[in-house]
Scaffold this active site. Sequence first.
Site, PDB file in Angstrom:
ATOM      1  N   TYR A 102       0.850  -1.196   0.000  1.00  0.00           N
ATOM      2  CA  TYR A 102       0.000   0.000   0.000  1.00  0.00           C
ATOM      3  C   TYR A 102       0.881   1.240   0.000  1.00  0.00           C
ATOM      4  CZ  TYR A 102      -4.995  -0.011  -0.070  1.00  0.00           C
ATOM      5  OH  TYR A 102      -6.276  -0.035  -0.515  1.00  0.00           O
TER       6      TYR A 102
ATOM      7  N   GLU B  95      -0.379   4.900  -0.556  1.00  0.00           N
ATOM      8  CA  GLU B  95      -1.128   6.144  -0.794  1.00  0.00           C
ATOM      9  C   GLU B  95      -0.201   7.344  -0.696  1.00  0.00           C
ATOM     10  OE1 GLU B  95      -4.170   5.698   2.135  1.00  0.00           O
ATOM     11  OE2 GLU B  95      -5.672   5.195   0.627  1.00  0.00           O
TER      12      GLU B  95
ATOM     13  N   ASP C  63      -7.186  12.992 -25.274  1.00  0.00           N
ATOM     14  CA  ASP C  63      -7.259  11.616 -24.764  1.00  0.00           C
ATOM     15  C   ASP C  63      -6.734  10.695 -25.864  1.00  0.00           C
ATOM     16  OD1 ASP C  63      -7.946   9.052 -24.048  1.00  0.00           O
ATOM     17  OD2 ASP C  63     -10.023   9.523 -23.505  1.00  0.00           O
TER      18      ASP C  63
ATOM     19  N   THR D 197      -4.784   5.383 -21.808  1.00  0.00           N
ATOM     20  CA  THR D 197      -4.648   4.065 -21.211  1.00  0.00           C
ATOM     21  C   THR D 197      -3.223   3.628 -21.486  1.00  0.00           C
ATOM     22  OG1 THR D 197      -5.294   2.980 -23.256  1.00  0.00           O
ATOM     23  CG2 THR D 197      -7.056   3.444 -21.690  1.00  0.00           C
TER      24      THR D 197
ATOM     25  N   LYS E 202      -3.346  -0.293 -24.546  1.00  0.00           N
ATOM     26  CA  LYS E 202      -3.797  -0.429 -25.937  1.00  0.00           C
ATOM     27  C   LYS E 202      -2.558  -0.430 -26.840  1.00  0.00           C
ATOM     28  CE  LYS E 202      -8.341   1.358 -24.685  1.00  0.00           C
ATOM     29  NZ  LYS E 202      -9.360   2.408 -24.844  1.00  0.00           N
TER      30      LYS E 202
ATOM     31  N   ARG F  35      -2.673  -3.112 -17.803  1.00  0.00           N
ATOM     32  CA  ARG F  35      -3.974  -2.449 -17.726  1.00  0.00           C
ATOM     33  C   ARG F  35      -3.846  -1.238 -16.816  1.00  0.00           C
ATOM     34  NH1 ARG F  35      -8.044  -4.981 -20.797  1.00  0.00           N
ATOM     35  NH2 ARG F  35      -9.690  -3.447 -20.580  1.00  0.00           N
TER      36      ARG F  35
HETATM   37  C1  LIG Z   1     -10.348   2.892 -23.972  1.00  0.00           C
HETATM   38  C2  LIG Z   1     -10.594   4.343 -23.826  1.00  0.00           C
HETATM   39  C3  LIG Z   1     -10.789   4.941 -22.555  1.00  0.00           C
HETATM   40  C4  LIG Z   1     -11.077   4.149 -21.309  1.00  0.00           C
HETATM   41  O1  LIG Z   1     -10.158   3.309 -20.884  1.00  0.00           O
HETATM   42  P1  LIG Z   1     -10.487   2.166 -19.804  1.00  0.00           P
HETATM   43  O2  LIG Z   1      -9.118   1.720 -19.449  1.00  0.00           O
HETATM   44  O3  LIG Z   1     -11.326   1.161 -20.498  1.00  0.00           O
HETATM   45  O4  LIG Z   1     -11.198   2.811 -18.672  1.00  0.00           O
HETATM   46  C5  LIG Z   1     -10.860   6.323 -22.485  1.00  0.00           C
HETATM   47  N1  LIG Z   1     -10.782   7.077 -23.590  1.00  0.00           N
HETATM   48  C6  LIG Z   1     -10.652   6.546 -24.821  1.00  0.00           C
HETATM   49  C7  LIG Z   1     -10.582   7.458 -25.998  1.00  0.00           C
HETATM   50  C8  LIG Z   1     -10.570   5.166 -24.976  1.00  0.00           C
HETATM   51  O5  LIG Z   1     -10.471   4.640 -26.202  1.00  0.00           O
END
Ligand SMILES: *Cc1c(COP(=O)(O)O)cnc(C)c1O
Length: 415
Positions: free
Chosen positions: A53, A55, A199, A225, A228, A234
Amino acid sequence: MDLSLIEAVDSEMAGLIRRESARQAQTLRLIPSENYASAAVLAASGSCLANKYSEGYPGKRYYQGQAHIDAIERLAINRAKALFGAEHANVQPYSGSPANLAVYFALLEPGDRILSMSLPHGGHLTHGWKVTISGKYFEAHQYGVRETDQRLDMDQVAAMARELKPKLIICGASAYPRVIDFAAFAAIAEEVGAYLLADIAHIAGLVAGGAHPSPVPHADVVTTTTHKTLRGPRGGLILCRKGLRKKIDRAVFPGLQGGPHDQTTGALAVALAEAQQPAFADYARAVVDNARVLGERLAGHGFDLVSGGTDNHLLLIDLTSKGVSGKVAAVALEQAGIVCNANSVPFDKRTPFDPSGIRIGTPALTTRGMGPGEMKRLADWMQAIVAAPDDEALLGRVAGEVAELCEQFPAPGVG
Ligand SMILES: *Cc1c(COP(=O)(O)O)cnc(C)c1O
């Protein structure tokens, strides 16, 4: 993957993981948000770091015993800053969705206006879609793509921004196959006095590898993220300018989250080290090349590609002219070992549960080492299946050929 430790305590779960691992090895993974993290990344994310932990932030923790955790988080932060050329990085968001929520908590008051890309045109749920907290707690307005060429219309974005005076403009998408002009978004945000959030959840690996322009010089905040195209564990990541550092850090902790997932932080540091290698830039370029080749071959088979093609890792295909719905196509393709997702297309006349399109991408196949030759075979299979989605013999025959191809291109971490 060694499942013997799980087997010893829970053979039911070991069996389920073994079957999922085999599925991931033996099928073609075309979901553009998915990838194969390396065995090293998976090992770090399954390590003892999960037991701790911590924080707070490095040097400012609420629990003792942080000597190594602090070093791990600093390493991840420094690698993220270096890879993306960012002034500040927060590596604690649990995933992409909480990363975005933390940014809203940092920059907005309840009821403030957001201007973002519409979900049915390729945006993301967390950008203010009505069913989400971002749509309920903020006043979200949405721009889309032009009907004529299905590309972002920066004149529309500018006109809406001038009229609405949003506090935050969001760019970035989950189903948009073209380059996003971050500089143009930044000019609009500056003109109307809005923050700009980019994003890059889908394209972070392309940005890191130099295969898509970077938003970092243009946006106030960048979220992504890590699992991807970036091919990490993750998780989520926020990059921002120095001036926003305190606001962002406080919003993540204690604003939104409790203890960071240190096993993910460790695995992210490993993935970022991998992404700093020259081979990762080759990977990012190959992802884009493969998507282009796949798109060209599909277009040659009469598939209707949204926006006419792709600049990045994904293709959105409108199946209306093929007389098959996205769901029917996706189910038939899966029976043949080709796994993708049904997806709405812009101005879709069908429902989100059975939309007109499918969305496919090349990040995972490229990780397996597949190239243009394999993309062409894939397009030919897709053509045959979409023409006859009920032909069980065909689906079975393709499934066998897919399994053979998968054996030639083993995927890391599974099997
Ligand atoms: C996949 C995605 C997210 C969310 O990601 P998670 O890890 O599934 O919460 C946010 N924004 C965009 C543009 C995404 O493609």
